[in-house]
Design a protein around this motif. Structure first.
Motif, PDB file in Angstrom:
ATOM      1  N   SER A   1      30.160  27.276  36.772  1.00 48.13           N
ATOM      2  CA  SER A   1      30.020  28.624  35.989  1.00 48.13           C
ATOM      3  C   SER A   1      28.960  29.576  36.417  1.00 48.13           C
ATOM      4  N   GLU A   2      28.956  30.792  35.295  1.00 49.53           N
ATOM      5  CA  GLU A   2      27.809  31.370  35.359  1.00 49.53           C
ATOM      6  C   GLU A   2      26.732  31.034  35.010  1.00 49.53           C
TER       7      GLU A   2
ATOM      8  N   ARG B   1      38.415  34.409  29.361  1.00 47.73           N
ATOM      9  CA  ARG B   1      38.178  35.840  28.727  1.00 47.73           C
ATOM     10  C   ARG B   1      39.670  36.711  29.538  1.00 47.73           C
TER      11      ARG B   1
ATOM     12  N   SER C   1      32.639  30.230  25.241  1.00 49.76           N
ATOM     13  CA  SER C   1      31.229  30.468  26.405  1.00 49.76           C
ATOM     14  C   SER C   1      32.311  32.026  26.128  1.00 49.76           C
ATOM     15  N   SER C   2      33.682  32.157  25.122  1.00 48.95           N
ATOM     16  CA  SER C   2      34.145  33.550  25.225  1.00 48.95           C
ATOM     17  C   SER C   2      34.087  34.202  24.293  1.00 48.95           C
TER      18      SER C   2
ATOM     19  N   GLY D   1      40.802  28.922  37.431  1.00 49.00           N
ATOM     20  CA  GLY D   1      40.206  30.148  37.524  1.00 49.00           C
ATOM     21  C   GLY D   1      40.492  30.605  38.467  1.00 49.00           C
TER      22      GLY D   1
ATOM     23  N   ARG E   1      34.368  38.505  35.245  1.00 49.40           N
ATOM     24  CA  ARG E   1      33.976  38.251  36.630  1.00 49.40           C
ATOM     25  C   ARG E   1      34.275  37.061  37.838  1.00 49.40           C
TER      26      ARG E   1
ATOM     27  N   HIS F   1      36.364  33.132  35.145  1.00 47.09           N
ATOM     28  CA  HIS F   1      36.940  33.227  34.015  1.00 47.09           C
ATOM     29  C   HIS F   1      37.973  33.367  33.267  1.00 47.09           C
TER      30      HIS F   1
ATOM     31  N   TYR G   1      35.092  26.871  28.559  1.00 47.50           N
ATOM     32  CA  TYR G   1      36.014  28.737  28.339  1.00 47.50           C
ATOM     33  C   TYR G   1      35.696  29.418  26.908  1.00 47.50           C
TER      34      TYR G   1
END
Length: 434
Positions: free
Chosen positions: A299-300, A195, A21-22, A80, A128, A192, A18
């Motif tokens: 995850s994405e 984020r 990716s932020s 999440g 997301r 997420h 997390y």
């Protein structure tokens, strides 16, 4: 040891997927000197940030203090999952509380999910939001119970978002050989989480809330105004909202006696590419019926994010990875040998009843904590409803505060040994299939 620093360094985010990716903002300054405000919020997670956002939108002067930084705690580390309801079935709540109070609680939980959906769609698209949470179970007897819960929601509240999955249908979606059926709730979802927390902080600041990082609260002197102290400053505020959840030090025994911190751990594999479809056939999140619950999603970038709770002390185990990865590969043998890139832990708050502990600690001091695994939706709602109460509309706060959440036996002093005994026992039950 202070729970704020038991497993973490001041202001340093965990080495999580997390965080990686932020877009993390710089640390905000710490509180220094004497400050006045209408409201002082303690804790910059979902509860505190939601309260700050709603209060500042109403024109109140709001200060938010966090010992680390916004989104640092469970709000930035969790699975999440934006789940439906509470950590107790609606049938159970209706039996214990009566049908009317249970219906009011269900309506609040539905609002909580909708708030997350709408906030993501309108303000925080980078979080997301995606619909769909499945619940897996391991036996025919569990299937009867969970199917009955789904029927009750449809018949009582008209909730038609849940699909019952036979063992074969469950395995078509969730590629584990162990589940004997499941439910797929398309009215729930996943985000997420970090984020989302960072987005709430931005929204609160945009409407005038003042956020201070590295500002651990060391005490609250009750009164009107109340005085909230940190190492380098003080805030005099007409109202205080305590929103530290599992990270809250014992600065108020009424709160600490009802909320027990418990650790949860997550790993993120390397990107699986096309292999992701061999684990989950749809972009949904999943939790299962183990007391020491497994929860997971993709995850994405097609990493498998797998979490579980099996911690017998308030400090993290020396080795988080081995047991967590073993749990993952027991469920999904096809993942044996897959590289794990990230492993991290976090602390949430649970209560004796697994229902939120919403309290009026003093006439002008409110507390919201103990969301017991349902905090992604419910904690933000608690912040919103505490903001309403501060602004003079307390009816919805009173609905949540009416939930009878008993103290843990022995209060804060005995929580840790009780946690060790309880978690050891329930982990054994899970392993034996009892």
């Amino acid at each position: 040891m202070n729970p704020l620093y038991r497993n973490d360094r001041a202001g340093e985010m965990p080495q999580s997927w997390y965080a990686a990716s932020s877009d993390l903002p710089a640390l905000r300054p710490a509180l220094a000197g004497d400050v006045t405000a209408d409201v002082c919020v303690i804790g910059a997670g979902y509860t505190g940030l939601s309260a700050a956002w709603h209060l500042a939108r109403k024109g109140l002067d709001v200060v938010v203090l966090d010992a680390h930084r916004a989104g640092f705690g469970a709000s930035g580390r969790n699975g999440g999952q934006v789940g439906s309801g509470y950590n107790a079935s609606q049938q159970t709540l209706a039996r214990k509380l009566g049908k009317d109070q249970a219906a009011a609680l269900w309506a609040l939980a539905e609002e909580a999910k909708d708030d997350v959906r709408q906030t993501c769609a309108t303000h925080i698209p980078e979080a997301r939001y995606r619909p769909g949470v499945a619940h897996g179970f391991y036996s025919a007897s569990e299937a009867r119970d969970y199917y009955g819960d789904a029927d009750y929601l449809a018949e009582t509240y008209g909730y038609d978002q849940i699909e019952k999955l036979t063992p074969d249908a469950m395995r078509d979606v969730v590629k584990s050989p162990l589940y004997q059926g499941g439910l797929l709730d398309m009215g729930a979802g996943h985000i997420h989480p970090l984020r989302y927390a960072l987005g709430l902080a931005r929204l609160a600041e945009d409407v005038g809330a003042r956020l201070y990082d590295l500002s651990e609260v060391t005490g609250i002197a009750m009164g009107d105004p109340a005085t909230v102290s940190t190492a380098k400053g003080r805030i005099k505020a007409r109202h205080v909202i305590m929103a530290g959840n599992g990270y809250m030090p014992t600065i108020n025994r009424k709160v600490a006696a009802k909320v027990m911190p418990i650790n949860s751990f997550i790993c993120a594999t390397e990107p699986l590419g096309d292999r992701a479809a061999q684990v989950l056939a749809r972009d949904i999140a999943v939790a299962d019926s183990k007391f020491v619950v497994n929860y997971y999603r993709m995850s994405e970038d097609n990493r498998f994010l797998f979490g579980g709770r099996e911690s017998y002390s308030l400090g993290y185990p020396t080795d988080i990875s081995t047991a967590l990865i073993q749990r993952m590969t027991n469920l999904f043998p096809q993942l044996k040998g897959v590289k794990v890139d990230y492993v991290w832990g976090g602390t949430l708050g649970i209560t004796m009843t697994r229902l939120p502990a919403i309290q009026r600690v003093a006439p002008n001091v409110l507390s919201g904590a103990g969301f017991s695994g349902h905090g992604v939706a419910l904690s933000g709602l608690a912040g919103k409803i505490m903001a309403e109460a501060v602004a003079g509309q307390a009816s919805r706060f009173d609905t949540l505060a009416a939930l009878k959440v008993p103290n843990f036996p022995g209060g804060p002093t005995c929580r840790a040994p009780l946690l060790t005994l309880a978690m050891t026992w329930y982990a054994l039950r899970d392993r034996l299939g009892v």
